[in-house]
Write an enzyme that holds these catalytic residues in place. Structure first.
Site, PDB file in Angstrom:
ATOM      1  N   PRO A  20       0.850  -1.197   0.000  1.00  0.00           N
ATOM      2  CA  PRO A  20       0.000   0.000   0.000  1.00  0.00           C
ATOM      3  C   PRO A  20       0.880   1.240   0.000  1.00  0.00           C
ATOM      4  O   PRO A  20       1.779   1.365   0.838  1.00  0.00           O
ATOM      5  CB  PRO A  20      -0.792  -0.128   1.307  1.00  0.00           C
ATOM      6  N   MET A  21       0.630   2.146  -0.945  1.00  0.00           N
ATOM      7  CA  MET A  21       1.459   3.351  -1.051  1.00  0.00           C
ATOM      8  C   MET A  21       0.560   4.556  -1.262  1.00  0.00           C
ATOM      9  O   MET A  21      -0.200   4.620  -2.241  1.00  0.00           O
ATOM     10  CB  MET A  21       2.465   3.212  -2.205  1.00  0.00           C
ATOM     11  N   CYS A 103       3.142   3.345   9.308  1.00  0.00           N
ATOM     12  CA  CYS A 103       3.308   4.632   8.633  1.00  0.00           C
ATOM     13  C   CYS A 103       3.859   5.674   9.608  1.00  0.00           C
ATOM     14  O   CYS A 103       3.323   5.845  10.707  1.00  0.00           O
ATOM     15  CB  CYS A 103       1.973   5.095   8.051  1.00  0.00           C
ATOM     16  N   ASN A 214       9.083  -6.871   4.024  1.00  0.00           N
ATOM     17  CA  ASN A 214       8.885  -5.666   3.225  1.00  0.00           C
ATOM     18  C   ASN A 214      10.013  -4.698   3.550  1.00  0.00           C
ATOM     19  O   ASN A 214      10.568  -4.714   4.632  1.00  0.00           O
ATOM     20  CB  ASN A 214       7.511  -5.053   3.550  1.00  0.00           C
ATOM     21  N   GLY A 216      12.857  -2.175   1.034  1.00  0.00           N
ATOM     22  CA  GLY A 216      14.099  -2.223   0.275  1.00  0.00           C
ATOM     23  C   GLY A 216      14.241  -3.390  -0.678  1.00  0.00           C
ATOM     24  O   GLY A 216      15.344  -3.629  -1.188  1.00  0.00           O
ATOM     25  N   GLY A 236       7.293  -2.545  -2.930  1.00  0.00           N
ATOM     26  CA  GLY A 236       6.644  -1.251  -3.006  1.00  0.00           C
ATOM     27  C   GLY A 236       7.110  -0.450  -4.193  1.00  0.00           C
ATOM     28  O   GLY A 236       6.647  -0.619  -5.313  1.00  0.00           O
ATOM     29  N   ARG A 237       8.086   0.428  -3.969  1.00  0.00           N
ATOM     30  CA  ARG A 237       8.507   1.359  -5.008  1.00  0.00           C
ATOM     31  C   ARG A 237       9.047   0.661  -6.252  1.00  0.00           C
ATOM     32  O   ARG A 237       8.847   1.131  -7.373  1.00  0.00           O
ATOM     33  CB  ARG A 237       9.544   2.327  -4.439  1.00  0.00           C
TER      34      ARG A 237
END
Length: 350
Positions: A20-21, A103, A214, A216, A236-237
């Site tokens: 989730p981003m 977060c 999760n 890196g 993620g990214r």
């Protein structure tokens, strides 16, 4: 309730998921990612419990059936509110509901949720128990390994133990501390050192739990390495900026037969969704912004990005913008192939 939850859980897998981003993994992003992988578990942006209860639900948590399996991530710390949200998530058809305990933004600190919940494992346990009892879908936790001056092993294990006592079986662990004092949310994604070994240790200590790592993870090669130690990997990214890697996930991570999904095939699969959204009044740019990295590393990738970025914001922009961007990549590929052939002919003549 437990039997229903297990039945639902068996229908999806946490072996690979897209994180989730905020401002990124909206419904259009998820539909695009689904065109690349059928098996990855997708997550919404974090939505606060109060917003789900009192806000415009269609705008906040609406999704297209094509997105399944998809999980709703919540921000909150009130068990009653979160229980209500879990029921809403189940009613709306989500496959999982997830509580954000990681977060580090100023907003979540002032709202007493997110990473600051690492300091309150019993409260998190109460929230998770309320969510589990409220709805027949899996309730999971995403957390850090600690915040500020906490000892990471003590903080992480305490949170997991408290939630496991409440019946939670799946934990997504961002293998960094969150520094709520002194670092910005952006800095918190990179500066605190990664401690993958601590997450591995957690899995060894609690083999009965599903532990997803999760933080890196920059490639599928790295993901495959982590899967030798834990149950799942969340990207993620890397998945957002180079979405083409998702086209390999079903084969490499899930062992599915068949060919990988290439960029052009993904766009063909995404096209009907885009057309339907355009007809519903969604601006073209709301969808193309998630596709800019799709051609990363290919001839014409820069032209692809430029056309989508510039032309998608024009009034009335439609699928013809996508066609121009794709044509630019194909033209660049043809030119590159012609150069290779000419070079090969020259070398052969020599």
């Amino acid at each position: 309730m437990i039997e229903k939850e297990q039945k639902s859980r068996n229908n999806i897998s946490s072996r690979f998921s897209v994180a989730p981003m905020m401002d990124w993994t909206d419904r259009h992003c998820r539909a695009f990612h689904r065109a690349l992988t059928k098996r990855a578990l997708l997550y919404t942006e974090m939505v606060t419990a109060k917003a789900v209860i009192h806000g415009d639900r269609e705008r906040l948590i609406g999704f297209d059936p094509v997105e399944h399996p998809v999980a709703l991530q919540l921000g909150g710390s009130d068990p009653d509110e979160l229980a209500q949200c879990a029921r809403i998530a189940a009613d709306w058809g989500y496959d999982e509901v997830n509580l954000n305990c990681g977060c580090p933004s100023d907003r979540v600190q002032s709202g007493a949720f997110g990473a600051c919940l690492m300091r309150e494992p019993q409260l998190v346990s109460d929230c998770m128990q309320a969510m589990r009892e409220a709805a027949p879908i899996p309730a999971t936790v995403k957390c850090r390994i600690g915040v500020d001056d906490q000892a990471p092993r003590e903080a992480l294990f305490a949170l997991v133990e408290a939630c496991a006592t409440a019946g939670v079986t799946t934990f997504i662990v961002h293998a960094r501390k969150a520094w709520l004092q002194g670092l910005s949310p952006k800095e918190n994604r990179d500066i605190p050192p990664l401690d993958y070994e601590l997450v591995y240790e957690l899995k060894r200590a609690r083999p009965d739990l599903t532990i997803i790592i999760n933080g890196g993870v920059a490639s599928l090669e790295a993901a495959e390495g982590h899967l030798a130690q834990v149950d799942g990997v969340m990207l993620g990214r890397a998945a957002y900026h180079e979405p083409a890697l998702l086209g390999q996930v079903d084969r490499r991570i899930f062992g599915e037969a068949g060919d990988d999904v290439g960029p052009f095939a993904a766009l063909d699969a995404y096209r009907p969704y885009m057309q339907a959204q355009l007809e519903a009044g969604t601006p073209m740019a709301h969808m193309t912004r998630h596709m800019l990295g799709l051609m990363h590393g290919l001839p014409g990738a820069r032209a692809f990005r430029r056309i989508l970025t510039v032309d998608s914001i024009a009034p009335g922009a439609g699928l013809e913008v996508l066609d121009r961007a794709v044509d630019a990549v194909r033209a660049a590929q043809d030119a590159a192939e012609a150069r290779r052939e000419a070079y090969a002919a020259t070398m052969g003549a020599g």
